[in-house]
Motif scaffolding. Structure first.
Motif, PDB file in Angstrom:
ATOM      1  N   PRO A   8       0.825  -1.204   0.000  1.00 44.53           N
ATOM      2  CA  PRO A   8       0.000   0.000   0.000  1.00 44.53           C
ATOM      3  C   PRO A   8       0.859   1.253   0.000  1.00 44.53           C
ATOM      4  O   PRO A   8       1.957   1.270   0.557  1.00 44.53           O
ATOM      5  N   LYS A  10       0.840   5.755   0.266  1.00 45.50           N
ATOM      6  CA  LYS A  10       0.181   6.999   0.650  1.00 45.50           C
ATOM      7  C   LYS A  10       1.024   8.145   0.113  1.00 45.50           C
ATOM      8  O   LYS A  10       2.190   7.971  -0.205  1.00 45.50           O
ATOM      9  N   TRP A  21       4.145   1.185   2.486  1.00 48.03           N
ATOM     10  CA  TRP A  21       3.997   0.527   3.769  1.00 48.03           C
ATOM     11  C   TRP A  21       5.333  -0.031   4.243  1.00 48.03           C
ATOM     12  O   TRP A  21       6.130  -0.516   3.446  1.00 48.03           O
ATOM     13  N   TRP A  25       5.303  -0.060  10.562  1.00 47.48           N
ATOM     14  CA  TRP A  25       4.003   0.629  10.619  1.00 47.48           C
ATOM     15  C   TRP A  25       2.834  -0.348  10.563  1.00 47.48           C
ATOM     16  O   TRP A  25       1.680   0.061  10.437  1.00 47.48           O
ATOM     17  N   ASP A  28      -0.111   0.368  12.992  1.00 52.38           N
ATOM     18  CA  ASP A  28      -0.784   1.666  12.954  1.00 52.38           C
ATOM     19  C   ASP A  28      -0.712   2.358  11.593  1.00 52.38           C
ATOM     20  O   ASP A  28      -0.630   3.566  11.507  1.00 52.38           O
ATOM     21  N   TRP A  29      -0.795   1.577  10.514  1.00 53.85           N
ATOM     22  CA  TRP A  29      -0.728   2.125   9.157  1.00 53.85           C
ATOM     23  C   TRP A  29      -1.817   3.173   8.915  1.00 53.85           C
ATOM     24  O   TRP A  29      -1.590   4.159   8.227  1.00 53.85           O
ATOM     25  N   ASP A  30      -2.994   2.998   9.503  1.00 55.95           N
ATOM     26  CA  ASP A  30      -4.088   3.959   9.310  1.00 55.95           C
ATOM     27  C   ASP A  30      -3.771   5.325   9.899  1.00 55.95           C
ATOM     28  O   ASP A  30      -4.267   6.337   9.419  1.00 55.95           O
ATOM     29  N   GLN A  31      -2.923   5.378  10.927  1.00 56.59           N
ATOM     30  CA  GLN A  31      -2.569   6.648  11.562  1.00 56.59           C
ATOM     31  C   GLN A  31      -1.338   7.303  10.941  1.00 56.59           C
ATOM     32  O   GLN A  31      -1.070   8.468  11.202  1.00 56.59           O
ATOM     33  N   LYS A  33       0.805   9.345   8.574  1.00 55.01           N
ATOM     34  CA  LYS A  33       0.500  10.396   7.609  1.00 55.01           C
ATOM     35  C   LYS A  33       1.732  10.882   6.864  1.00 55.01           C
ATOM     36  O   LYS A  33       1.639  11.329   5.728  1.00 55.01           O
TER      37      LYS A  33
END
Length: 46
Positions: A8, A10, A21, A25, A28-31, A33
């Motif tokens: 993934p 970002k 990714w 992480w 807590d990959w969703d957090q 930024k």
């Protein structure tokens, strides 16, 4: 040399570069930024 599966990605809001990714992480990959500590510290007024 083995290829990693598609990981993934970002976009970092500080430097606008894509980052992928990382195992550290995983929990807590969703957090996550920012791509690095430097970007997190220099994020500016948001």
């Amino acid at each position: 040399m083995h290829k990693k599966p598609h990981l993934p990605e970002k976009i970092c809001p500080a430097c606008h570069r894509p980052f992928t990714w990382r195992k550290k992480w995983a929990k807590d990959w969703d957090q996550v930024k920012y791509c690095s500590e430097r970007c997190r510290r220099n994020r500016g007024p948001h």
